[in-house]
Structure formats: C-alpha cells, structure tokens
Design an enzyme around this catalytic site. Structure first.
Site, PDB file in Angstrom:
ATOM      1  N   SER A  35      32.647 -38.200  26.566  1.00  0.00           N
ATOM      2  CA  SER A  35      31.418 -37.421  26.665  1.00  0.00           C
ATOM      3  C   SER A  35      30.484 -37.998  27.726  1.00  0.00           C
ATOM      4  O   SER A  35      30.890 -38.228  28.855  1.00  0.00           O
ATOM      5  CB  SER A  35      30.749 -37.356  25.288  1.00  0.00           C
ATOM      6  OG  SER A  35      29.724 -36.389  25.280  1.00  0.00           O
ATOM      7  N   ASP A  37      34.995 -32.146  23.221  1.00  0.00           N
ATOM      8  CA  ASP A  37      34.388 -33.472  23.140  1.00  0.00           C
ATOM      9  C   ASP A  37      34.909 -34.181  21.890  1.00  0.00           C
ATOM     10  O   ASP A  37      34.913 -33.620  20.796  1.00  0.00           O
ATOM     11  CB  ASP A  37      32.867 -33.290  23.060  1.00  0.00           C
ATOM     12  CG  ASP A  37      32.101 -34.581  23.244  1.00  0.00           C
ATOM     13  OD1 ASP A  37      32.614 -35.624  22.808  1.00  0.00           O
ATOM     14  OD2 ASP A  37      30.997 -34.538  23.807  1.00  0.00           O
TER      15      ASP A  37
END
Length: 823
Positions: A370, A656
């Site tokens: 991320s 993610d």
C-alpha cells in the site's frame, strides 16, 4: 507435516486415459415450481479435458427422469480431474433453475475400472443422481508435462490462420471471418476483410493456442453482405509443421464450403472463393513462466553481491575484529505496513533513521504494501539512493504532501488521465479505476510523469548497492467471494512477479501480457510504475464484505448469505478408496435461494475492480497439489475446488493486502530466502500488534516458522517503541524487531538523550494520532508541513532511540549463524 513442493520444475510422463461418464437417472427430484414436476437435464463440466460444457437432453415433467446418455473425456492422470455435475430444471418463461451441483474427483477410479455411483442430493437420502464412470487405457496414451508439484503445464499446439489480402475477391471486402476454436486459449478471433493498402503487410493472420490432447476443432465462418458460409475442421488432422487450405465459397443466395479436396455443390449464382490457410505447429516446451519454489537466478546473483557489502558494513558498525565469512553473514530485512500517506511519510523517516545509523547497508530486502510502496518506488528511481542523503527525496515528498490536491482533479489533468488510459487500451490492457488511481497517485505525490517501470529498478541492484525491493498485493476473486474467503499473496520484485502458493513466476516486464499454459501468447509493453502503485494500493476493488470485516473484524453473520451449503457425499467405503488415491472429497453444493443470491451479489461484487491478464491462465492443478505446505486453510474455501482456483480465471483481480493483513511479511518468510532478522515497521494508528498476530495466524496455517506473539495488556494499552520476538532454538524462524507507530519518548526528547526544553520544542513533540480528527487518518491526502515534519522526525527518532537494541539483534543473528554452522 505436509511435504515441500519442488524448488525447480521437473518433467513427468503422464498417462492419458479415456473417461466414460454415463448419466443414468435421477430419483425423487422435488418440484421446481407449482405447475408441474421438474424438467430436468444434467450438465457435465470437466475443464481439465475440455473448455466445453456438455449436457443431456431434457426430460420433461418427471420427478424420476431417465437419460442413459454417455459422454467421453480424455484425461491426464497427473492432473487433478474434478468433474462438476449440475442438475437443472428447464424453464421456458424464466431462467433455468440450478438444483444441485456435485463435484467428483475421478482420480479415485483406477484404470480399467467401472464404478456405479449414486450421489445423494438430500440429507434424508431420498433424492439421488445415478452415474456410471469408466476409466480405460488408450493407445499411445502418454504426455510429457512440466510441473512443480502444484501446477502443471501440458503440451500445446499452435494453430495459425492466414488470409492473403491480395487474393480476396473484391465483392468480399466489408465482410469478416469469425474464427472459433472453443478448446483454445483465445476461443474466438475475428478478421475484417478490408481492401489492402500497399504497406508491405499482405497477410491477415491470427493464432490459437490449443491443448494437444483435447482434439480441438476450428470453425471458420464468413459473414457479410456477400453471403455466409461455414466450415469446420479438426485441428489434429493437420500434422505439425504442415498446412491445409480451406476454400470458402460464398454467394448472396446460399453457399456451400469445402476444405482441401472436398467438392462443392454447384452454386446458382457467381461463386466467390476465399482461400484460408491453416498451419499447425507444436508449441515450444520452454515455458515463459518459471515453475518452482526456489528464488530466481537473478536474485541469487544479487544476494552474492549484496552479502559482500553487508559483511563489510557489519564489521564496521559492530566493530568486529575480523571479516565475516560468507556463511556468517545474516540476511536482514525491513518490512513496512501500509497506511496511505501516513505510511509513505513514516517510511521516509524510518529509512532516514536507518541511514543515519549506517544500517541501510546491512539490509538485504525491503518489503512494502500500500502506501509504503509509494516511498519505495520513488527511492528506487535513483540507482544509488541508499548511499546518498535522503533529505532531497524527503523534501520532494513534503512538497507534494502539503500541496493542494485540487489541481489533480482539474479538466486539464482529467484529459491527461484519459489520454494515458486510451494509450493503455490501445496496447491491449483493460482500463479500470485502479489505473486511474495510479495516475492520481503520480499526480498527487510526484513532481513529474515518470516513464520508469518495475524492471528499470534492476539498475539499482546490478552491483548489490541497494536492498532488493519487494512489493506485496493480494490476488482475490472479482465477485461472488470475499477477501477472507479467498486470497493469495502476490509478490512483485524488479526481477519477477509471482503468486507464492502456486510457485509460478514471470519476468516483471511480462506482467500484463497474455499467457496460456505457462507460455506468453501476446506480449504487451510493460506498465509504467504508477499503474503498479495503483494496483499495490488498490482501494477500489473492495466489496461490502471486506468493508464489514475491516470495520468489525468479523464476517460470520453474513456467511449464511454468501456461501452455498456444502455437504460431503462420500460413504465409508468411498473414503477408504479416496484416501488411498489422494482424491478430494465428493462434495454436494446446494445453491442458495433467490434472496440469498441477491444478498450475495450485493455483498461480494467488486463494483470497481481492476483486472489484469492472468499469467497463470490455463495451468492445471497437479493431482497432489493439495498435499503440500503451500496450501493451508488460511487461503480460503476454494482450495478444495481446483476448477475455481486462480489458474482457471482469465483475469487477475488485485487488492490492497490491508483487507486481510496490513503487512508485507510473506515474501520474507519463504524458506529459500533464509531471513534471520526482520525490522518490522507498523504505521497503523489503532491496534499496534494486529499485523503481527495476523501474520502469526497465517504462518500457523501454512506451517511457516514465525515467532509466537505474546503481548501483555500493559503493552497493548501503553505500547513501547520497539519489541523483540523470537522463536525457540528448535524453530528456524526469523527474529522480529517490531516498531509500532507510537509517541513514547519523542514527546520529551528531540533527539536520543537530548530533552526538549523550550515551549516550541515541546509543541514539536506533540502528535495527534489517536483522535478521529487526527491529521494522519488514512483517507487524508494532504498534511500541513508541521504535521509532515513531525511524523518524519518521530519515525526517524524511534529508530535512532533503539540503536542498541538493533545492534544487539545483529550480533545475535551473526552468533546464530555461527552456531548453526558449528552444529
């Protein structure tokens, strides 16, 4: 303990057999509607033998339909062959109802054996589906496969279809050819017959990639204003290296066609012939996908170079009295969590702290997910970043974090994004919200458009001058399944991209290209790094189930709506036979009702998913795939349904990893990397140990070595700056130095050992991180300069203030290596 799958691919001679499936009858099928008994038919789907789904005839208005229909399949014995038998009720007015699905592993049937199976479709045993299965040997029944013990690549045939532009009748311009090979990777291709332009290219051509043992058929159909005609030929009738001619004869009234030496019936109008050439050629045995659980050769070369630099740095930092021998040099890694701009900012401070302590050259791997990947991809644009002062990239990051983000959404910028996405579409990529998010990241946090790619980062590794970066994401299902029910770790490095559990990797520049059965079928230009940043921090492919889990850490309330009822149908005798052959359970799936299906669609649909061409596409599961350590229950409910695993999908959906575990540990826990010490930096605002506990659970399910995480209530309520977790001597697990994002002593000291004195200095030590109105909340894209500076200084300070703890961990890692060698 489950066995380890093969580190390198190997070839096997697999026996090819003929499977005969006879659908006999069903008993006591309930009414599907109030007007009549069910109108039943059965569909058979065996994707390891054909792309096609076959079906029986429909028996109308009968609760005990009888079919007695037989179907033939050619199967490979070293592949996990699971046939899906679905019973349907045909409905003229509305869509057909799916009544039951039976998944049966035909590997439980021995060669030369015939078995009658009665599958119970209800708990009371009244509703039954009777089937007969026969497995027979066939002549010349051998095939060479390549496998790593989990996935299998089989022999393939390439079929090229060509049309000479200069020999197309003029009246056929404007027509088109529809080419279909249902049992191929491409399935359908289309050729527009346009008047040729003198440009040097005088041939229309397209290519199909087919399974050699599937007996595929090529259907060529001419459509257009001049008429219509169609021809079908078996691909295997064309010997490898040879070609066949197809003559399509079209008129506006009616048409007939022929191929090779077959004759056409006389036509009642002017005949227009179109000659199509079909060439067959065996695909190369060399794969473009690396199968195996070892690290790649390029990484091994890097490690050899990096180890020399790490040894010199450790000698200097630890003041050792001699050079370390090669086996004494520990593998040190830095692992960062995600957290949007907070993670990006904090990671800059962390690396600055390591740089100030001269410890960056002790690090072999850096992993991120991320927001922390935004820091990494920026730094690795400089081939020598770790040997330089980090003030300049930090100042650039500050400039972009504090600036207004409104210009990034201007009409001018939107036109730029549209142009970029049009370019990608022309290259052959599928545009998605993930691509737009990547362009926004570039616009918001970088000074310019970067043309660099992931493979360009190899320049920063050529002499072992920087740690090897690895970026982490999750592969999930695009719909029908939540992330908790199905997720697979995917790692990206400048050398390779791969999904860990399958042991399948491709070169990083090939990510996004089209693959089939481990072979690259269509090369696409490598994506710019910003598009991968959007993928690594893909917040748009979330579904409502993921959002619910993120909010309350539980999905159990919704399971009744999102999962079909699954029952084990094996009798005691069948279980004994199954255990002897390592076959999967025979499972009955009872589909949910209309209301549950509606709720499932709402909860699990990823409305804005970003899909990418699947480099695992076509690979089949090995017959023993589920007996290895790589397949733990943690990965999801589909592990026992090989037909639904990632290789069966045309596209990959990446999200993610924070939707599961906001951590980047998995690449470092691979046994082949032999990591001794992980400096783990957590940029979460809430539970400071959540990522560690989640990783420990993951490792327990996968039989991976990881320290036991035991934290007192005092530490949970008042966490410190650094914690050390290690396993016992019997477990070869890495030591974890865990750095949560806390303001423990920084509020009193501006530097280690230097207390704050003035009011201004005291204010610099105050960071508002716990409140809902914290400036560091994950969805905040803009910080004030004081907030940015404070976070960078805090994370840098927390590293510097624990210098001795890090140095002691380095000493212990060296001692552990020496002791292991002594034993």
């Amino acid at each position: 303990m489950p066995r380890r799958h093969s580190a390198v691919p190997y070839k096997e001679q697999s026996i090819i057999r003929l499977l005969t499936v006879k659908v006999i009858r069903a008993l006591n099928i309930p009414w599907a509607d109030w007007m009549s008994n069910a109108d039943c038919y059965v569909c058979l789907w065996l994707p390891t033998a054909s792309n096609k789904m076959v079906k029986t005839k429909t028996v109308s208005n009968s609760s005990c339909p009888v079919w007695n229909e037989t179907f033939l399949f050619t199967i490979c014995s070293n592949v996990k062959n699971v046939i899906h038998l679905t019973l349907h009720d045909e409905d003229v007015i509305s869509r057909n109802d799916l009544l039951f699905t039976v998944a049966f592993d035909v590997g439980s049937i021995a060669a030369g054996e015939s078995t009658l199976r009665s599958f119970c479709l209800s708990t009371d045993g009244q509703q039954i589906l009777e089937m007969e299965f026969t497995v027979q040997a066939i002549q010349d029944g051998f095939e060479t496969i390549v496998t790593n013990g989990v996935v299998v690549s089989r022999e393939m045939t390439g079929v090229e279809v060509c049309v000479d532009k200069m020999r197309i009748p003029e009246r056929l311009f404007g027509c088109h050819l529809d080419l279909t090979v249902e049992d191929s990777c491409e399935k359908i291709r289309k050729i527009e017959l346009i008047r040729p332009v003198l440009c040097g290219d005088y041939t229309y051509s397209c290519r199909f990639h087919c399974m050699k043992r599937w007996n595929p058929e090529l259907a060529v159909e001419l459509k257009g204003t001049a008429g219509q005609c169609r021809c079908v030929i078996p691909v295997n009738s064309i010997s490898a290296g040879n070609e066949a001619k197809i003559n399509l004869c079209a008129t506006q009234v009616f048409s007939k066609c022929c191929w090779c030496n077959r004759c056409c019936l006389p036509l009642r109008s002017t005949k227009m012939n179109l000659e199509v050439t079909v060439k067959a050629q065996e695909c190369s045995e060399k794969l473009d996908t690396r199968l195996g659980f070892d690290i790649c050769e390029e990484e091994k070369i890097f490690l050899s170079k990096r180890k020399q630099r790490v040894a010199q740095t450790l000698k200097r930092v630890l003041k050792l009295d001699r050079d370390l021998e090669e086996h004494e040099v520990p593998v040190i890694a830095v692992a960062a969590t995600g957290g949007g701009v907070r993670a990006m900012t904090g990671f800059f401070g962390t690396l600055a702290g390591l740089k100030k302590l001269n410890l960056l050259d002790c690090v072999t791997y850096v992993t991120g997910t991320s927001g922390s990947t935004w820091t990494m991809s920026k730094l690795y644009d400089d081939a020598n970043w770790s040997s330089k002062d980090l003030c300049e990239p930090i100042e650039e990051a500050c400039r972009n974090v504090i600036k207004s983000k409104k210009p990034c959404f201007s009409f001018e910028k939107m036109a730029h994004y549209k142009e970029e996405m049009n370019k990608r579409a022309q290259m052959g990529y599928r545009n998605s919200s993930t691509d737009l998010w990547g362009l926004l990241i570039e616009s918001m946090f970088y000074d310019q458009v970067y043309e660099t790619t992931l493979s360009d980062q190899r320049k920063a590794l050529c002499d072992g001058q920087n740690p090897l970066p690895m970026y982490v994401s999750l592969s999930v299902k695009s719909n029908t399944t939540s992330t908790m029910d199905y997720k697979e770790w995917c790692e990206f490095s400048p050398y390779e991209v791969g999904i860990l559990k399958y042991g399948a990797y491709i070169k990083s520049e090939d990510f996004g290209s089209k693959f089939c059965m481990g072979r690259k079928t269509c090369a696409l230009p490598e994506s710019r790094i910003c598009f991968l940043q959007g993928l690594w921090s893909n917040i748009f492919s979330i579904n409502l189930m993921d959002a619910w889990f993120s909010a309350v850490s539980s999905e159990h309330f919704w399971y009744r709506f999102t999962r079909d009822n699954v029952l084990d149908l094996d009798t005691e005798e069948a279980m004994k036979r199954r255990n002897a052959s390592a076959a999967l359970d025979t499972r009955l799936l009872q589909p949910s009702g209309d209301f549950n299906r509606l709720i499932r669609g709402i909860l699990t649909d990823r409305f804005l998913d970003g899909e990418h061409h699947n480099f695992l596409r076509g690979l089949q599961m090995h017959c023993d795939y589920n007996s290895g350590a790589n397949f733990g229950p943690c990965d999801g409910i589909l592990n026992h349904s090989p037909n639904d695993l990632t290789p069966s999908s045309e596209y990959l959906c990446m999200v993610d990893s924070a939707y599961y575990i906001n951590a980047s540990f998995p690449p470092l826990l691979r046994e082949e990397r032999k990591v001794d010490l992980i400096l783990a930096f957590d940029y979460g605002l809430e539970d400071k140990f959540k990522t560690l506990v989640g990783t420990q659970s993951y490792c327990t399910d996968h039989n991976l070595a990881f320290p036991k995480i035991e934290v007192s209530e005092e530490d949970r309520s008042n966490p410190k700056e650094c914690y050390a977790f290690s396993g016992d001597e019997s477990t070869k697990c890495p030591v974890i130095l865990h750095f949560p994002l806390v303001n423990c002593t920084f509020k009193k000291y501006k530097e280690p050992g230097v207390p704050r004195q003035t009011v201004s200095e005291m204010e610099d030590g105050i960071l508002q991180m716990e409140s809902f109105f914290s400036p560091y909340q994950v969805f905040r894209l803009t910080y004030s300069k004081p907030d940015f500076d404070k976070l960078v200084k805090l994370t840098q300070y927390n590293v510097e203030n624990n210098e001795e703890m890090i140095l002691q961990a380095l000493r212990n890692a060296i001692a552990c290596r020496q002791q292991c060698r002594a034993k």
